[in-house]
Design a protein around this motif. Structure first.
Motif, PDB file in Angstrom:
ATOM      1  N   ARG A  20      -7.344   2.815  -3.577  1.00  0.00           N
ATOM      2  CA  ARG A  20      -5.983   2.422  -3.910  1.00  0.00           C
ATOM      3  C   ARG A  20      -5.842   2.062  -5.392  1.00  0.00           C
ATOM      4  O   ARG A  20      -6.764   1.515  -6.007  1.00  0.00           O
ATOM      5  CB  ARG A  20      -5.534   1.208  -3.085  1.00  0.00           C
ATOM      6  CG  ARG A  20      -5.786   1.346  -1.585  1.00  0.00           C
ATOM      7  CD  ARG A  20      -5.083   0.280  -0.777  1.00  0.00           C
ATOM      8  NE  ARG A  20      -5.379  -1.086  -1.183  1.00  0.00           N
ATOM      9  CZ  ARG A  20      -5.042  -2.168  -0.459  1.00  0.00           C
ATOM     10  NH1 ARG A  20      -4.409  -2.016   0.691  1.00  0.00           N
ATOM     11  NH2 ARG A  20      -5.349  -3.369  -0.879  1.00  0.00           N
ATOM     12  N   ASN A  62       0.979   3.118  -3.400  1.00  0.00           N
ATOM     13  CA  ASN A  62      -0.294   3.565  -3.964  1.00  0.00           C
ATOM     14  C   ASN A  62      -0.045   4.668  -4.991  1.00  0.00           C
ATOM     15  O   ASN A  62       0.620   5.664  -4.712  1.00  0.00           O
ATOM     16  CB  ASN A  62      -1.189   4.089  -2.839  1.00  0.00           C
ATOM     17  CG  ASN A  62      -2.633   4.240  -3.276  1.00  0.00           C
ATOM     18  OD1 ASN A  62      -2.968   4.072  -4.449  1.00  0.00           O
ATOM     19  ND2 ASN A  62      -3.492   4.567  -2.331  1.00  0.00           N
ATOM     20  N   PRO A  91       0.816  -1.223   0.000  1.00  0.00           N
ATOM     21  CA  PRO A  91       0.000   0.000   0.000  1.00  0.00           C
ATOM     22  C   PRO A  91       0.848   1.271   0.000  1.00  0.00           C
ATOM     23  O   PRO A  91       0.348   2.336  -0.375  1.00  0.00           O
ATOM     24  CB  PRO A  91      -0.823  -0.134   1.282  1.00  0.00           C
ATOM     25  CG  PRO A  91      -0.913  -1.600   1.526  1.00  0.00           C
ATOM     26  CD  PRO A  91       0.406  -2.160   1.077  1.00  0.00           C
TER      27      PRO A  91
END
Length: 766
Positions: free
Chosen positions: A128, A116, A113
Motif C-alpha cells: 500500500r 491506495n 485503503p
C-alpha cells in the motif's frame, strides 16, 4: 508589498457550549503523570502546569470525574493553555476505530485503503501507498486581532508492506539482503503498532531470519514476526519481485499519482476535504463543549499574520558601492567581479585531469568554458554564456595543460595528479586551478575508493583549487551546458580566492557578524555508530558589504560549541583590528543554526563575547528549520512552464513565490527561500517555506529584520547563479561538513591543508 491571495493551512478553532468545567489537580511528578496517561488516557487529559508545578486533569468523556482529591472550576474560554491537549485528545477519539492512527502528536492518520496510490491486478492488498493526514495545533500571534488558536493540517504519503516475511518466503520471495522491522505496541492502545527496524537479513534458518547490521539483541527474529520496512528501496524491490517485469511500470504510475498529491492543487484538495469532514464531525473538548473549525486563514482576513514579499537584495560589483544590481549574472557580465582590480594572478595555470578515453570531449568542454558559447541564445535573445570564464572575470589567456588517467580507478587519477604536480615543480610554477573530469557512477563508490575525494585530497594538500565536473555534464548540448558553465565559472573564481560580488549591508549598527552552523552525518550502515560533523561559516559586514571570513572549519558535533566560541573570538579579534573597532562600538551577532540552540550554548557564547571587553553587543540566535507543518498556497499562482518541449505542463501551481514572508509571532517567521520559479519540474511538488525560530535568550528580536537578512543570504552564493534554498550561512556550513567528512576517508588527507594553508582562505568547498 504584501501578497493578497495567500492561504495558510491553518484552520482557526473556537469553542461553543458551557465552558465552565471542573478539573482536578495534584503536585507534579513525572512518574505519576506517565502512569495516569497510561491508565486513564482515553477518559482524561493530563497536562503539566509549569507555573504552579502541578498536574491538571480534565475528564473528557461522559460520566468521567476528576481523579485527584483536589479540584477547581475552570473556564475553558479563558484557559487557552488547555486547548491544545484537549483538541489533540478530541482528534484521537474522532478517528479511533475508523482509521489507523500512527502517532498521537502530531495526530497522524492513514487514509482509507480505497485510496491506495499503487494498484495492479496481481498486486496483493498488503502492498500500500496511502495518504497520511497530520494534525498539529498551534497558536499564531502575528495578526492584528491578537492570538489565534488553530489546527495545522498537512497531507503526505506512507509506504507499507504489511505481510510478514514468512508469507513472502512462501511466495518464493527471499528477504535476504533487505532490512526488516517488527511491530511494537505503543503506549496508547488506540495507536497502531510502531514499525521498529531491527536489521538486515543475511540468511534464513528454517523459520528464523539471521540478521546482520542489526540492533543490539536482535541477531535473530522469527520470519512470522518480521516484515520489510516501508522505505522506498525495500518497497520498490518487493513490488518488482511480486510483479515480475511489470513492477517498474506500476511504480511509475504510482509515482505520478503521488506527484499529483504533492503538487499544490492535489495537496489543497486533500486538506480541503479533511477540513470539511472536521467541520461536520463532533469534536468535543469535554462533554457539552465543542471545538468549532473555521475556514482556512486567508491573507484577506484581518486575523492573518503580517505578510510581505521581500525585495530582491542588492549585489555590489565595485568597492565604491556602485555599480550594483539585483541580478548576479547581469551584474557580473556588465561590470566584472567586485575585486577585478586587485585579483591576482590574471594569467592562470590550469591543470586538466581526465581519463584518456574522454580527452576529446574534455578539450571541447574546456574551450567552451574558457571562451564561452556565443552562438547559443534563448528565445528572448539572451545569451547566458557568450562571454566565457576569462572574459567574464577579466582574466588573461590561461596556461592549460592536460594530464591523463589511464582508467577510472583512484590509483589512476592519483597518478595523473602526481604527473601534474611534478610537471609544475619541474618547471618552476604552481597550479592555480585543476579541472577534474569525474563520472556519475563515482557517487556509488565507497569514499576510500572514490577518485572524487582522492583527487580533491591530493590537490588541496598541495594548495591547488579543485573543480570536479562529470563527463555526463561535459557532454550536454549547449542549451543545457550554458547554465552549467554559469555555475562552474562562478565557483572556480571563488575557489581561486576571487570575490565576484558582495551583498549590500544595511549599516544600522557599527559592526555585524553572521555565523552559520550546518551539519553532515556519516554512517557506514543503518546501525553503525554515526558520526556527525558541524561546519561553521562566518560572514561580516565591512565597507557596505558582507564578506566571507577567511577561515572555515568543521568539528565533531560534541565539540562544536567550544569551536564556535573559539571561531567567534578569533573572527572578532581579526575584524576588530582590520576595521579599527572601538570597545564602545555597537556590535550585532546573528547566529543561523541547523538546530535549536540550547540555553546553555547561548549563555556560553554570550560569556565568550563578553570576555572580549565589548561594551555594546546584542545577539540573535535563529534556528532555520526545513521540517515543520506549515504550507503556504498562492491562489493566483497559475504555475510556470516546466520545460520548453512541453510547455503545457506547469510547475509550482498554487505555490508561493520566492520572498514571501509571513510573521507568525514575534519569535517565528515563515520565509520562502525557493518559490515556484525555482522548482525544476512539476513532479517536485509545491515550494515549501522555511520556519525561522528565534531563541528566547536573544537580545536582538526584530524578526522582520532577521527574516529579510536570511533571505538576502540565499542570493549571496558563489556556488550557483540561482538562489540557494537556504542562506549561505547554513548551506556553506553543510558543504564544509560534508566535504571534510568525505576527505577524512582518504588516509593521506591532512586537515591542516584547509586549516592553515592559503587554500583554506577561499571557499574551496563550493
Amino acid at each position: 508589498m504584501a501578497p493578497t491571495s495567500l492561504l495558510l493551512n491553518f484552520l482557526p478553532v473556537s469553542l461553543s457550549g458551557d465552558t465552565r468545567i471542573r478539573v482536578g489537580y495534584r503536585p507534579y511528578n513525572e512518574d505519576v503523570l506517565r502512569e495516569l496517561r497510561g491508565e486513564f488516557g482515553e477518559s482524561h487529559v493530563f497536562k503539566r502546569d509549569y507555573k504552579e508545578n502541578t498536574i491538571t486533569e480534565i475528564p473528557v468523556i461522559s460520566g468521567a470525574e476528576p481523579l485527584a482529591d483536589k479540584s477547581t472550576e475552570e473556564d475553558l474560554a479563558e484557559a487557552w493553555w488547555l486547548w491544545k491537549p484537549l483538541l489533540n485528545a478530541a482528534l484521537l477519539r474522532l478517528f479511533s476505530g475508523s482509521r489507523e492512527i500512527t502517532s498521537d502528536y502530531p495526530v497522524s492518520v492513514l487514509g482509507s485503503p480505497k485510496n491506495n496510490f499503487i494498484s495492479h491486478a496481481d498486486l496483493p492488498d498488503w502492498v500500500r501507498i496511502l495518504p497520511l493526514l497530520e494534525f498539529e495545533s498551534r497558536t499564531l500571534f502575528g495578526g492584528k486581532s491578537g492570538a489565534q488558536f488553530g489546527l495545522v493540517c498537512n497531507a503526505r504519503t506512507r509506504h507499507q508492506i504489511l505481510a510478514p516475511c514468512d508469507h513472502l518466503i512462501e511466495r518464493g520471495i527471499s528477504p535476504i539482503g533487505r532490512y526488516v522491522q517488527i511491530d511494537q505496541p505503543q503506549g496508547d492502545s488506540r495507536l497502531a503498532p510502531r514499525g521498529f527496524t531491527v536489521g538486515k537479513v543475511s540468511s534464513i534458518d528454517g523459520e528464523t531470519l539471521i540478521l546482520e547490521d542489526h540492533r543490539e539483541g536482535y541477531e535473530r527474529v522469527k520470519a512470522s514476526d518480521a516484515r520489510l520496512t516501508g522505505n522506498r528501496g525495500d518497497f520498490d524491490w518487493c513490488v518488482n519481485a511480486l510483479l515480475q517485469g511489470q513492477g517498474q511500470a506500476t511504480l511509475s504510475r504510482a509515482r505520478d499519482a503521488m506527484s499529483a498529491l504533492n503538487q499544490g492543487p492535489g495537496r489543497l484538495k486533500m486538506i480541503n476535504q479533511t477540513a470539511e469532514y472536521l467541520r461536520t464531525a463532533n469534536l468535543e473538548a469535554v462533554p457539552g463543549v465543542a471545538f468549532e473549525i473555521g475556514e482556512w486563514m486567508s491573507s484577506t482576513d484581518a486575523r492573518f499574520p503580517m505578510t510581505e514579499t521581500i525585495d530582491r537584495p542588492t549585489l555590489v560589483f565595485h568597492p565604491s558601492g556602485r555599480p550594483n544590481d539585483t541580478w548576479n549574472e547581469r551584474g557580473i557580465k556588465d561590470n566584472g567581479p567586485h575585486d577585478q582590480r586587485t585579483f591576482t594572478p590574471k594569467q592562470l595555470n590550469i591543470a586538466v585531469i581526465c581519463q584518456g578515453r574522454f580527452e576529446g570531449q574534455v578539450d571541447r568542454f574546456m574551450g567552451k568554458f574558457l571562451d564561452g558559447i556565443p552562438d547559443f541564445q534563448l528565445r528572448n535573445g539572451r545569451k547566458p554564456y557568450d562571454d566565457g570564464f576569462l572574459s567574464r572575470f577579466r582574466l588573461e589567456r590561461a596556461n592549460v595543460q592536460t594530464f591523463r588517467a589511464n582508467s577510472a580507478s583512484r590509483a589512476a587519477y592519483e597518478a595523473a595528479c602526481e604527473d601534474a604536480l611534478k610537471h609544475a615543480a619541474d618547471n618552476g610554477f604552481g597550479w592555480d586551478l585543476a579541472i577534474v573530469q569525474i563520472e556519475e557512477d563515482f557517487k556509488a563508490l565507497p569514499g576510500p575508493q572514490n577518485p572524487y575525494y582522492a583527487t580533491k585530497a591530493m590537490l588541496l594538500r598541495n594548495n591547488v583549487a579543485v573543480q570536479n565536473v562529470r563527463i555526463e555534464t561535459m557532454s550536454e548540448p549547449d542549451k543545457s551546458l550554458v547554465y552549467t558553465m554559469n555555475q562552474v565559472s562562478l565557483a572556480c573564481y571563488a575557489k581561486l580566492g576571487g570575490r565576484p560580488w558582495l551583498l549590500a549591508a544595511q549599516q544600522s549598527v557599527a559592526h555585524e557578524l553572521v555565523i552559520g552552523l550546518g551539519s553532515h552525518t556519516e554512517q557506514k550502515s543503518r546501525f553503525d555508530q554515526s558520526v556527525r560533523y558541524v561546519g561553521i561559516t562566518t560572514v561580516f559586514s565591512s565597507d557596505g558589504g558582507y564578506h566571507l571570513s577567511e577561515r572555515t572549519g568543521v568539528v565533531l558535533f560534541e565539540d562544536y560549541a567550544t569551536e564556535l566560541t573559539d571561531t567567534l573570538t578569533r573572527t572578532i579579534e581579526r575584524v576588530r583590528r582590520e576595521d579599527n573597532w572601538k570597545n564602545t562600538d555597537r556590535v550585532r551577532l546573528v547566529f543561523h543554526a541547523f538546530k535549536q540552540i540550547k540555553d546553555i550554548e547561548a549563555e556560553a557564547i554570550k560569556q565568550a563575547v563578553e570576555a572580549l571587553d565589548l561594551e555594546n553587543v546584542i545577539f540573535a540566535f535563529v534556528h532555520i528549520a526545513e521540517q515543520h507543518p506549515f504550507l503556504i498556497f498562492d491562489q493566483n499562482q497559475e504555475g510556470l512552464p516546466h520545460w520548453e518541449k512541453d510547455r503545457s505542463k506547469r510547475k509550482g501551481v498554487l505555490g508561493p513565490s520566492r520572498g514571501v514572508h509571513i510573521k507568525l509571532a514575534d519569535s517565528e517567521s515563515l520565509v520562502v527561500f525557493a518559490g515556484a520559479s525555482e522548482l525544476k519540474q512539476a513532479a517536485h511538488g509545491m515550494p515549501r517555506a522555511c520556519l525561522l525560530k528565534l531563541h528566547r535568550n536573544s537580545t536582538f528580536r526584530d524578526m522582520t529584520y532577521l527574516a529579510r537578512q536570511a533571505f538576502d543570504f540565499t542570493a549571496h552564493s558563489w556556488r550557483v547563479m540561482t538562489p540557494e534554498p537556504f542562506p549561505i550561512t547554513i548551506k556553506y556550513s553543510d558543504l564544509i561538513a560534508e566535504r571534510l567528512a568525505g576527505l577524512k576517508q582518504i588516509e593521506t588527507w591532512d586537515d591542516d591543508a584547509v586549516r592553515f594553508r592559503n587554500i583554506g582562505k577561499a571557499p574551496w568547498f563550493l
